[in-house]
Motif scaffolding. Structure first.
Motif, PDB file in Angstrom:
ATOM      1  N   LEU A  87       0.904  -0.896   0.171  1.00 21.09           N
ATOM      2  CA  LEU A  87       0.339  -0.253  -0.292  1.00 21.09           C
ATOM      3  C   LEU A  87       0.733   0.936   0.075  1.00 21.09           C
ATOM      4  N   ALA A  88       0.210   2.111  -0.762  1.00 21.82           N
ATOM      5  CA  ALA A  88       0.704   3.315  -0.944  1.00 21.82           C
ATOM      6  C   ALA A  88       0.781   4.596   0.533  1.00 21.82           C
ATOM      7  N   GLY A  89      -0.125   4.363   1.356  1.00 25.09           N
ATOM      8  CA  GLY A  89      -0.941   5.098   2.420  1.00 25.09           C
ATOM      9  C   GLY A  89      -1.734   6.165   2.204  1.00 25.09           C
ATOM     10  N   ASP A  90      -2.239   6.081   1.264  1.00 25.62           N
ATOM     11  CA  ASP A  90      -3.586   7.458   0.915  1.00 25.62           C
ATOM     12  C   ASP A  90      -4.632   6.497   0.513  1.00 25.62           C
ATOM     13  N   GLU A  91      -4.644   5.382   0.634  1.00 24.44           N
ATOM     14  CA  GLU A  91      -5.694   4.354  -0.306  1.00 24.44           C
ATOM     15  C   GLU A  91      -7.192   4.605   1.252  1.00 24.44           C
ATOM     16  N   LEU A  92      -7.691   3.803   0.692  1.00 19.92           N
ATOM     17  CA  LEU A  92      -9.505   4.185   1.272  1.00 19.92           C
ATOM     18  C   LEU A  92      -9.876   2.491   0.824  1.00 19.92           C
ATOM     19  N   VAL A  93      -9.196   1.521   1.863  1.00 24.74           N
ATOM     20  CA  VAL A  93     -10.180   0.509   1.990  1.00 24.74           C
ATOM     21  C   VAL A  93     -11.528   0.287   3.016  1.00 24.74           C
ATOM     22  N   ILE A  94     -11.816  -1.121   1.900  1.00 27.43           N
ATOM     23  CA  ILE A  94     -13.404  -1.711   2.103  1.00 27.43           C
ATOM     24  C   ILE A  94     -13.108  -2.411   3.710  1.00 27.43           C
ATOM     25  N   THR A  95     -14.128  -2.130   4.845  1.00 27.57           N
ATOM     26  CA  THR A  95     -14.053  -2.794   5.697  1.00 27.57           C
ATOM     27  C   THR A  95     -15.094  -3.662   6.106  1.00 27.57           C
ATOM     28  N   ASP A  96     -16.700  -3.146   5.840  1.00 27.23           N
ATOM     29  CA  ASP A  96     -17.671  -4.038   5.663  1.00 27.23           C
ATOM     30  C   ASP A  96     -18.196  -5.346   4.846  1.00 27.23           C
ATOM     31  N   ASP A  97     -17.085  -5.913   5.659  1.00 24.98           N
ATOM     32  CA  ASP A  97     -17.693  -7.955   4.316  1.00 24.98           C
ATOM     33  C   ASP A  97     -16.674  -7.043   3.424  1.00 24.98           C
ATOM     34  N   PRO A  98     -15.387  -6.932   3.289  1.00 28.94           N
ATOM     35  CA  PRO A  98     -14.696  -7.135   1.681  1.00 28.94           C
ATOM     36  C   PRO A  98     -15.191  -8.630   0.934  1.00 28.94           C
ATOM     37  N   THR A  99     -15.472  -9.199   1.536  1.00 18.40           N
ATOM     38  CA  THR A  99     -15.543 -10.934   0.668  1.00 18.40           C
ATOM     39  C   THR A  99     -16.991 -10.669  -0.690  1.00 18.40           C
ATOM     40  N   LEU A 100     -17.567  -9.528  -0.075  1.00 16.58           N
ATOM     41  CA  LEU A 100     -18.860  -9.401  -0.578  1.00 16.58           C
ATOM     42  C   LEU A 100     -18.836  -8.878  -2.176  1.00 16.58           C
ATOM     43  N   VAL A 101     -17.032  -8.126  -2.605  1.00 12.65           N
ATOM     44  CA  VAL A 101     -16.785  -7.633  -3.823  1.00 12.65           C
ATOM     45  C   VAL A 101     -16.067  -8.375  -4.450  1.00 12.65           C
ATOM     46  N   THR A 102     -16.034  -8.092  -5.467  1.00  9.42           N
ATOM     47  CA  THR A 102     -14.605  -8.516  -6.890  1.00  9.42           C
ATOM     48  C   THR A 102     -14.275  -7.589  -7.372  1.00  9.42           C
ATOM     49  N   ASP A 103     -12.551  -8.211  -7.517  1.00  6.69           N
ATOM     50  CA  ASP A 103     -11.700  -7.342  -8.254  1.00  6.69           C
ATOM     51  C   ASP A 103     -12.378  -6.657  -9.557  1.00  6.69           C
ATOM     52  N   GLN A 104     -12.299  -4.797  -9.335  1.00  6.82           N
ATOM     53  CA  GLN A 104     -12.559  -4.047 -10.570  1.00  6.82           C
ATOM     54  C   GLN A 104     -14.395  -3.894 -10.713  1.00  6.82           C
ATOM     55  N   SER A 105     -14.959  -3.870  -8.654  1.00  2.00           N
ATOM     56  CA  SER A 105     -15.702  -3.836  -9.230  1.00  2.00           C
ATOM     57  C   SER A 105     -16.450  -2.429  -9.105  1.00  2.00           C
ATOM     58  N   GLU A 106     -17.536  -1.806  -9.647  1.00  2.00           N
ATOM     59  CA  GLU A 106     -17.787  -0.171  -9.770  1.00  2.00           C
ATOM     60  C   GLU A 106     -18.612   0.056  -7.984  1.00  2.00           C
ATOM     61  N   VAL A 107     -17.944   0.745  -8.042  1.00  2.00           N
ATOM     62  CA  VAL A 107     -18.447   1.432  -6.506  1.00  2.00           C
ATOM     63  C   VAL A 107     -18.419   2.607  -6.635  1.00  2.00           C
ATOM     64  N   VAL A 108     -19.343   2.891  -5.800  1.00  2.49           N
ATOM     65  CA  VAL A 108     -19.416   4.669  -5.821  1.00  2.49           C
ATOM     66  C   VAL A 108     -18.731   5.011  -3.620  1.00  2.49           C
ATOM     67  N   VAL A 109     -18.155   5.702  -3.839  1.00  2.00           N
ATOM     68  CA  VAL A 109     -17.685   6.007  -2.258  1.00  2.00           C
ATOM     69  C   VAL A 109     -18.463   7.544  -1.584  1.00  2.00           C
ATOM     70  N   GLU A 110     -19.091   7.938  -0.672  1.00  2.99           N
ATOM     71  CA  GLU A 110     -20.001   8.425   0.087  1.00  2.99           C
ATOM     72  C   GLU A 110     -18.641   9.561   0.419  1.00  2.99           C
ATOM     73  N   SER A 111     -18.865  10.636   0.650  1.00  6.88           N
ATOM     74  CA  SER A 111     -18.364  11.468   1.880  1.00  6.88           C
ATOM     75  C   SER A 111     -18.913  11.894   3.372  1.00  6.88           C
ATOM     76  N   PRO A 112     -17.913  11.611   4.018  1.00  3.89           N
ATOM     77  CA  PRO A 112     -16.897  11.180   4.645  1.00  3.89           C
ATOM     78  C   PRO A 112     -16.497   9.718   4.097  1.00  3.89           C
ATOM     79  N   PRO A 113     -14.937   9.046   4.021  1.00  7.91           N
ATOM     80  CA  PRO A 113     -14.953   8.033   3.667  1.00  7.91           C
ATOM     81  C   PRO A 113     -15.751   7.188   4.749  1.00  7.91           C
ATOM     82  N   SER A 114     -16.405   7.315   6.671  1.00  8.39           N
ATOM     83  CA  SER A 114     -16.740   6.697   7.297  1.00  8.39           C
ATOM     84  C   SER A 114     -18.817   6.208   6.852  1.00  8.39           C
TER      85      SER A 114
END
Length: 453
Positions: free
Chosen positions: A418-445
């Motif tokens: 990791l570079a250190g500036d990423e946002l990582v998915i914490t709510d059951d990350p097994t439900l997503v797959t690589d390259q899934s389209e996501v929409v992040v609300e602000s703030p990250p939490s």
């Protein structure tokens, strides 16, 4: 028969009715696009949470097991052969009455007995070694006296004695010459034989040699001993001194003393037994002023623990742990266990613990750098056996393989990936797959909504 005929008619009627319904459906026109859209399956968006990769110092505790070892242990053996003459009677004293008979005894040195440095542990018979010392001392005394005689060499009486002998030899020479001259005069008259004359000449030669020898002795006495003679005698003195010192050392080895303050943990000999040099262990002594728990730490923690770090040690049978201190770290990793050894010391001045007790050691670990990348442990998912996190980049969930470091119950250090500036998915990350389209609300939490492609 009538009943069977009715059943066959009923079944045939049902089959013809079903065939007519299917034929009627096939003749219906195809649905329009609007009708097809109405029947399309609608997918439900899954709400997930994200968290930023944190830069912080991570501290975690790990538990290891080991045995409590003494500060030091010494197994004392005899250095010289001999017979055990004494074991100090410093043990417990008891007086008991059994069936009307009174018994009183002072126990000798035994296990559990505390001793201080210099205390007598065993005494061997010294008589043979005392005789050897006396002989060595006598030899030294003689060698020293001879050396002193050579070095002083002020012996006028010796010179006088040798000078008198020289004068006596000279007088004998003169007498021998006179006898020879007389014989020489008588020889022509045949008053003496030729043999008698030759004997007179031999006497002159012998007397002359005696005079020369006496003169040499006088000269030597006047000059004193040579440097070579003195050097040889000095060497003999040095040899005798070494023999005396060796005899003293051998004699001292018959007395076995405690090398430091400690506790006797074994004594394997009795008075009267003969012991051999470097044979069996006679006494075992331990220093229990502090104990050391030796543990094996996985190589993944290399650099995360150092000498001087504190630890928590819980010995078997104890209720509360005590504070320990890391006092030694082995620089070699065991090739079979992939661990390195470390020692954690605990105070034992009050004899609370015993050597050999089982102990659990908890050590707080810190990364090798003050700040490191940390993610929530719930964000980690394993893909094909390798740790990953899903980072949100440009509206997509990107699977990133990472290398794990230290971990707590809630957070995990990321060593690489990791570079250190990423946002990582914490709510059951097994439900997503690589390259899934996501929409992040602000703030990250806040909730993140994504759509399956």
């Amino acid at each position: 028969m009538k009943s069977q005929r009715l059943d066959m008619q009923t079944a045939l009627t049902g089959f013809l009715a079903t065939l007519l319904l299917v034929t009627a459906g096939c003749n219906q026109p195809a649905p329009t696009e609007q009708e097809a859209a109405a029947y399309q399956i609608q997918t439900t968006s899954i709400s997930v949470r994200v968290a930023p990769v944190m830069h912080q110092s991570l501290v975690t505790e790990k538990e290891f097991t080991g045995n409590l070892l003494p500060r030091r242990v010494t197994r004392i053996m005899a250095e010289v052969p001999g017979v055990v003459a004494e074991i100090p009677q410093v043990g417990a004293k008891f007086d008991i009455v059994v069936e009307g008979k009174h018994y009183s005894e002072q126990l000798g040195l035994t296990y559990g007995q505390p001793v201080t440095k210099g205390d007598l542990l065993l005494q061997l018979d010294t008589r043979d070694y005392e005789v050897d010392l006396q002989m060595a001392q006598a030899k030294l005394a003689k060698a020293s006296a001879d050396l002193a005689k050579l070095e002083s060499w002020e012996r006028a009486e010796e010179v006088t004695r040798l000078s008198a002998l020289q004068a006596e030899a000279a007088a004998r020479l003169e007498q021998a010459k006179r006898d020879r001259d007389r014989m020489q005069q008588l020889l022509p008259t045949h008053a003496i034989s030729q043999a008698e004359f030759e004997e007179s000449e031999l006497a002159v030669a012998t007397a002359s040699a005696a005079v020369d020898s006496a003169a040499a002795l006088v000269k030597r006495a006047q000059a004193g001993p040579t440097e070579e003679e003195i050097a040889v005698q000095r060497a003999l003195v040095s040899q005798a001194e070494a023999e005396v010192e060796q005899s003293k050392i051998e004699l001292s080895k018959t007395t076995l003393l405690a090398p430091y303050d400690g506790v006797i943990t074994a004594i394997n000999v009795e008075v009267g037994e003969r012991v051999a040099a470097s044979g069996d262990v006679l006494v075992e002594l331990m220093d229990l002023s502090y104990l050391v728990a030796e543990i094996g730490i996985p190589e993944s923690f290399v650099g995360a623990v150092k000498v001087g770090d504190q630890a928590s040690v819980l010995a078997s049978g104890s209720v509360e742990p005590v504070t320990g201190l890391v006092v030694a770290i082995n620089e070699r990793v065991d090739l079979e266990t992939r661990t390195f050894r470390a020692r954690v010391a605990i105070d034992n001045a009050n004899a609370r613990f015993k050597a050999g007790q089982f102990a659990r050691v908890r050590i707080p670990f810190r990364p090798t750098t003050e700040e490191t990348l940390v993610v929530p442990s719930e964000a980690i998912v394993f893909i094909e056996g390798q740790p990953h996190v899903y980072a949100v980049e440009n509206g997509r969930a990107i699977a990133k393989q990472i290398e794990l470091g230290l971990a707590t119950d809630t957070s995990t250090q990321v060593v690489a990936g990791l570079a250190g500036d990423e946002l990582v998915i914490t709510d059951d990350p097994t439900l997503v797959t690589d390259q899934s389209e996501v929409v992040v609300e602000s703030p990250p939490s806040t909730v993140v909504v994504y759509k399956q492609p």
